[in-house]
Write an enzyme that holds these catalytic residues in place. Sequence first.
Site, PDB file in Angstrom:
ATOM      1  N   ARG A  89       5.177  10.962  -2.577  1.00 37.31           N
ATOM      2  CA  ARG A  89       4.888  10.701  -1.165  1.00 37.31           C
ATOM      3  C   ARG A  89       6.129  10.937  -0.302  1.00 37.31           C
ATOM      4  NH1 ARG A  89       4.841   4.654   1.218  1.00 37.31           N
ATOM      5  NH2 ARG A  89       3.960   5.139   3.248  1.00 37.31           N
ATOM      6  N   ARG A  93      13.185   4.712  12.438  1.00 39.12           N
ATOM      7  CA  ARG A  93      11.926   5.473  12.427  1.00 39.12           C
ATOM      8  C   ARG A  93      11.089   5.161  13.666  1.00 39.12           C
ATOM      9  NH1 ARG A  93       9.235   4.890   6.754  1.00 39.12           N
ATOM     10  NH2 ARG A  93       8.040   6.659   7.593  1.00 39.12           N
ATOM     11  N   HIS A 149      12.619  -2.583   2.093  1.00 39.37           N
ATOM     12  CA  HIS A 149      12.044  -1.291   2.476  1.00 39.37           C
ATOM     13  C   HIS A 149      12.937  -0.189   1.952  1.00 39.37           C
ATOM     14  CE1 HIS A 149       9.344  -3.403   5.104  1.00 39.37           C
ATOM     15  NE2 HIS A 149      10.382  -4.085   5.558  1.00 39.37           N
ATOM     16  N   PRO A 188       0.795  -1.229   0.000  1.00 43.19           N
ATOM     17  CA  PRO A 188       0.000   0.000   0.000  1.00 43.19           C
ATOM     18  C   PRO A 188       0.831   1.285   0.000  1.00 43.19           C
ATOM     19  CG  PRO A 188      -0.113  -1.102   2.130  1.00 43.19           C
ATOM     20  CD  PRO A 188       0.546  -2.054   1.181  1.00 43.19           C
ATOM     21  N   ASN A 189       0.314   2.244  -0.729  1.00 40.96           N
ATOM     22  CA  ASN A 189       0.851   3.605  -0.828  1.00 40.96           C
ATOM     23  C   ASN A 189       2.109   3.717  -1.687  1.00 40.96           C
ATOM     24  OD1 ASN A 189      -1.161   4.839   0.905  1.00 40.96           O
ATOM     25  ND2 ASN A 189      -0.158   3.742   2.576  1.00 40.96           N
ATOM     26  N   GLU A 213      12.426  -9.460   1.689  1.00 40.65           N
ATOM     27  CA  GLU A 213      11.634  -8.300   2.131  1.00 40.65           C
ATOM     28  C   GLU A 213      12.486  -7.042   1.937  1.00 40.65           C
ATOM     29  OE1 GLU A 213      10.705  -8.741   6.289  1.00 40.65           O
ATOM     30  OE2 GLU A 213      10.121  -6.634   6.504  1.00 40.65           O
ATOM     31  N   ASN A 271       7.921  -5.508  -1.016  1.00 38.19           N
ATOM     32  CA  ASN A 271       7.878  -4.412  -0.054  1.00 38.19           C
ATOM     33  C   ASN A 271       6.429  -4.369   0.435  1.00 38.19           C
ATOM     34  OD1 ASN A 271       7.727  -2.121   1.447  1.00 38.19           O
ATOM     35  ND2 ASN A 271       8.835  -0.817  -0.010  1.00 38.19           N
ATOM     36  N   ALA A 275       3.071  -0.736   4.824  1.00 41.27           N
ATOM     37  CA  ALA A 275       2.626  -0.745   6.228  1.00 41.27           C
ATOM     38  C   ALA A 275       2.136  -2.119   6.677  1.00 41.27           C
ATOM     39  CB  ALA A 275       1.530   0.295   6.425  1.00 41.27           C
TER      40      ALA A 275
HETATM   41  C1  DHK Z   1       7.045   1.619   3.247  1.00 41.99           C
HETATM   42  C2  DHK Z   1       5.919   1.973   3.903  1.00 41.99           C
HETATM   43  O1  DHK Z   1       4.832   2.325   3.255  1.00 41.99           O
HETATM   44  C3  DHK Z   1       5.879   2.035   5.369  1.00 41.99           C
HETATM   45  O2  DHK Z   1       4.601   1.792   5.884  1.00 41.99           O
HETATM   46  C4  DHK Z   1       6.904   1.127   6.003  1.00 41.99           C
HETATM   47  C5  DHK Z   1       8.227   1.062   3.915  1.00 41.99           C
HETATM   48  C6  DHK Z   1       8.259   1.345   5.395  1.00 41.99           C
HETATM   49  C7  DHK Z   1       9.505   1.435   3.179  1.00 41.99           C
HETATM   50  O3  DHK Z   1      10.399   2.027   3.758  1.00 41.99           O
HETATM   51  O4  DHK Z   1       9.607   1.088   1.999  1.00 41.99           O
HETATM   52  O5  DHK Z   1       6.935   1.372   7.387  1.00 41.99           O
END
Ligand code: DHK
Length: 157
Positions: free
Chosen positions: A24, A113, A106, A16-17, A104, A80, A83
């Site tokens: 972002r 963080r 990130h 997500p996102n 995995e 990835n 969240a």
């Molecule tokens: C991406 C996200 O959207 C967060 O919710 C994770 C991760 C970290 C990243 O660093 O790629 O906490």
Amino acid sequence: MSEALDKWRVLVLHGPNLNLLGLREPNVYGRVTLEEINQRLGELAAQRQAALRIAQSNHEGALIDAIHDAREWAHGILINPGAYTHTSVALRDAISAVALPCVEVHLSNVHRREPFRHHSFITPVALGVIAGFGWRSYTLGLMALLDALDEQCASRS
Ligand code: DHK
């Protein structure tokens, strides 16, 4: 993509996102877009004779479905989970269920963080984790996964 000629087939999953990458919180996630990351992964995959199927979803169930589907065709997973890393037992169970090697990644260094980002439900079922190198976390993660697959193959022959 010519999957038949490729040595390894990898599912790349963005949670997500991550569709908003580039826009972002660029101070945290960088300015490189998801499309650019996918392109860089594609270039690396081509050099390593690997085929990628890439998906992004903001929905937990869709990510789980993609993981289940990978059982039929993939040798490994690069993910990835966004969240869902910190919340999803269901995603972890899906990875565990298909029993495919999984890396995995990130973009950010989650351990620098907020405390709620320090725990991952995914790590215990992953081969390893790469975090904190921005878009390069993905290419490093793909390299690590393909190296592990090569090694696994060499040890069997
Ligand atoms: C991406 C996200 O959207 C967060 O919710 C994770 C991760 C970290 C990243 O660093 O790629 O906490």
